[in-house]
Scaffold this active site. Structure first.
Site, PDB file in Angstrom:
ATOM      1  N   SER A 124       0.795  -1.239   0.000  1.00 30.92           N
ATOM      2  CA  SER A 124       0.000   0.000   0.000  1.00 30.92           C
ATOM      3  C   SER A 124       0.823   1.282   0.000  1.00 30.92           C
ATOM      4  O   SER A 124       0.258   2.363  -0.166  1.00 30.92           O
ATOM      5  CB  SER A 124      -0.935   0.016   1.203  1.00 30.92           C
ATOM      6  OG  SER A 124      -2.015  -0.847   0.960  1.00 30.92           O
ATOM      7  N   LYS A 172       0.351   3.453  -2.895  1.00 32.29           N
ATOM      8  CA  LYS A 172      -0.814   4.344  -3.017  1.00 32.29           C
ATOM      9  C   LYS A 172      -0.439   5.816  -2.955  1.00 32.29           C
ATOM     10  O   LYS A 172      -1.118   6.675  -3.533  1.00 32.29           O
ATOM     11  CB  LYS A 172      -1.846   3.992  -1.927  1.00 32.29           C
ATOM     12  CG  LYS A 172      -2.455   2.609  -2.145  1.00 32.29           C
ATOM     13  CD  LYS A 172      -3.287   2.117  -0.968  1.00 32.29           C
ATOM     14  CE  LYS A 172      -3.778   0.691  -1.274  1.00 32.29           C
ATOM     15  NZ  LYS A 172      -4.393   0.022  -0.140  1.00 32.29           N
ATOM     16  N   TYR A 203      -3.692  -2.551 -10.220  1.00 29.29           N
ATOM     17  CA  TYR A 203      -3.528  -2.340  -8.774  1.00 29.29           C
ATOM     18  C   TYR A 203      -2.669  -3.442  -8.146  1.00 29.29           C
ATOM     19  O   TYR A 203      -1.751  -3.173  -7.366  1.00 29.29           O
ATOM     20  CB  TYR A 203      -4.916  -2.263  -8.119  1.00 29.29           C
ATOM     21  CG  TYR A 203      -4.890  -2.291  -6.617  1.00 29.29           C
ATOM     22  CD1 TYR A 203      -4.579  -1.138  -5.893  1.00 29.29           C
ATOM     23  CD2 TYR A 203      -5.154  -3.465  -5.910  1.00 29.29           C
ATOM     24  CE1 TYR A 203      -4.541  -1.169  -4.498  1.00 29.29           C
ATOM     25  CE2 TYR A 203      -5.126  -3.500  -4.527  1.00 29.29           C
ATOM     26  CZ  TYR A 203      -4.813  -2.354  -3.826  1.00 29.29           C
ATOM     27  OH  TYR A 203      -4.772  -2.390  -2.456  1.00 29.29           O
ATOM     28  N   TYR A 262      -4.649   3.601   8.024  1.00 33.70           N
ATOM     29  CA  TYR A 262      -6.011   3.045   8.160  1.00 33.70           C
ATOM     30  C   TYR A 262      -6.593   3.394   9.524  1.00 33.70           C
ATOM     31  O   TYR A 262      -6.475   4.539   9.962  1.00 33.70           O
ATOM     32  CB  TYR A 262      -6.011   1.528   7.909  1.00 33.70           C
ATOM     33  CG  TYR A 262      -5.053   1.104   6.835  1.00 33.70           C
ATOM     34  CD1 TYR A 262      -5.270   1.512   5.521  1.00 33.70           C
ATOM     35  CD2 TYR A 262      -3.921   0.362   7.112  1.00 33.70           C
ATOM     36  CE1 TYR A 262      -4.384   1.148   4.517  1.00 33.70           C
ATOM     37  CE2 TYR A 262      -3.029   0.006   6.113  1.00 33.70           C
ATOM     38  CZ  TYR A 262      -3.273   0.402   4.825  1.00 33.70           C
ATOM     39  OH  TYR A 262      -2.399   0.051   3.852  1.00 33.70           O
ATOM     40  N   VAL A 322       1.123  -3.757   3.810  1.00 35.46           N
ATOM     41  CA  VAL A 322       1.110  -5.065   4.483  1.00 35.46           C
ATOM     42  C   VAL A 322       2.363  -5.903   4.234  1.00 35.46           C
ATOM     43  O   VAL A 322       2.514  -6.973   4.808  1.00 35.46           O
ATOM     44  CB  VAL A 322      -0.143  -5.923   4.167  1.00 35.46           C
ATOM     45  CG1 VAL A 322      -1.386  -5.373   4.808  1.00 35.46           C
ATOM     46  CG2 VAL A 322      -0.320  -6.137   2.681  1.00 35.46           C
TER      47      VAL A 322
HETATM   48  N1  GLN Z   1      -2.246  -5.428  -1.995  1.00 31.17           N
HETATM   49  C1  GLN Z   1      -2.810  -5.304  -0.683  1.00 31.17           C
HETATM   50  C2  GLN Z   1      -4.319  -5.458  -0.761  1.00 31.17           C
HETATM   51  O1  GLN Z   1      -4.876  -4.959  -1.669  1.00 31.17           O
HETATM   52  C3  GLN Z   1      -2.443  -3.962  -0.110  1.00 31.17           C
HETATM   53  C4  GLN Z   1      -3.003  -3.744   1.268  1.00 31.17           C
HETATM   54  C5  GLN Z   1      -2.065  -3.052   2.203  1.00 31.17           C
HETATM   55  O2  GLN Z   1      -0.871  -2.955   2.022  1.00 31.17           O
HETATM   56  N2  GLN Z   1      -2.628  -2.615   3.294  1.00 31.17           N
HETATM   57  O3  GLN Z   1      -4.950  -6.074   0.047  1.00 31.17           O
END
Ligand code: GLN
Length: 309
Positions: free
Chosen positions: A64, A67, A191, A243, A261
């Protein structure tokens, strides 16, 4: 002011052997294979010097953290009309939550949760084939990091393709409100690939440094975004980058940050530092456990909280 390198060395030595390390993400099977015993940190200061400690040169899945960069790219492509399709409020919900989409008519709360990032990726896709959009994102990361060796981990991308039912659900739900404009498989495909970009702490600290430099990259001198845009991206990172752990991160660390993650966190001290930290074990809300601890210690030692000493 303490010596930055000594602070990093001390943190890395302590955390490399910490017994409580959190749990490696397992819902993406490929990420479950990563050794949780790793810890790396890198800091780029405005003089262009990178200080690092631990496993700072080991590539990991940025997940993420991508992003932040796709948000930057999409804002560069379409400007502030992007905000018609995605909000700027913290969600207070897990990164992959779908519930708020119903109340908010398919407009995600912010670009740093999965739903919002899918919309941002959908915006980037306009006018491109998926392969070209993936290439565009990868080239952007390579140019910001000044390193053409950065690649997408195809095993991680495939693992996400195979298990990404929730992300497809989010995209389908938003498509019902016309907030995903391409076939769902196209948008989720791009994505999954952006999340599977593999970078080291050193590469990531360099790539994110324009956010610490009022939009100017300290190593190339290039203006990546305006000072206003850098400030605003930092604001969204502070309020939404972790988050439903964003409040806790602001409380404990006090600087804008974006987690993934894969266990990485990019954190920005405006005017002072671009920091990347990585340790694969996560806390209950999906943010790097030791990464967050390291940033708390570093910000305290260097007096870097944006809220003062
Ligand atoms: N690729 C992961 C997902 O879409 C990214 C989520 C994350 O890093 N929090 O679930």
């Amino acid at each position: 002011m303490p010596d930055l390198q000594s602070v990093l060395d001390e943190i890395a030595t302590d955390l490399k052997t910490a017994s409580e390390r959190g749990a490696v993400a397992s819902y993406i099977p490929e990420l479950a294979k990563v050794d949780p015993g790793q810890f790396g940190i890198a800091v780029l200061t405005p003089d262009g010097v990178v200080h690092s400690a631990g496993d700072a040169n080991v590539a990991f899945s940025i997940q993420s953290i991508s992003k932040v960069f796709t948000l930057t790219l999409a804002l560069g492509q379409v400007g502030d009309i992007l905000w018609n399709r995605v909000g700027r409020e913290p969600s207070g919900n897990p990164f992959n939550s779908i519930v708020q989409l119903e109340y908010e008519h398919g407009i995600p709360r912010n670009p740093l949760i999965n739903a919002g990032a899918l919309v941002v990726t959908d915006v980037i896709l306009a006018g491109y084939k998926p392969r070209e959009a993936i290439g565009l994102i990868l080239s952007f990361m390579r140019s910001l990091a000044g390193d053409d060796s950065i690649i997408i981990d195809v095993d991680v991308a495939r693992s996400e393709e195979e298990t990404g039912f929730r992300n497809r659900a989010l995209a389908n739900y938003m498509k019902a409100y016309d907030n995903i404009r391409h076939p769902v498989e196209m948008t989720t495909g791009v994505y999954f690939h952006q999340c599977a970009i593999a970078m080291s702490c050193r590469q990531l600290a360099v790539a994110g440094s324009f956010l610490a430099g009022q939009g100017r990259h300290p190593l190339t001198g290039n203006k990546v975004v305006s000072a206003e845009r850098a400030r605003r991206i930092n604001a969204v990172m502070l309020t939404c980058g972790h988050y439903d752990g964003s409040g806790e991160f602001a409380f404990r660390v006090g600087i804008p940050g974006k987690s993934g993650v894969g266990g990485g966190i990019l954190a920005i001290v405006p005017g002072k530092a671009s920091i990347a930290v990585w340790s694969p074990g996560l806390n209950k809300v999906g943010n790097s456990l030791l990464g967050s601890r390291a940033l708390e210690r570093l910000a305290k030692a260097m007096d870097w909280s944006i809220f003062g000493p």
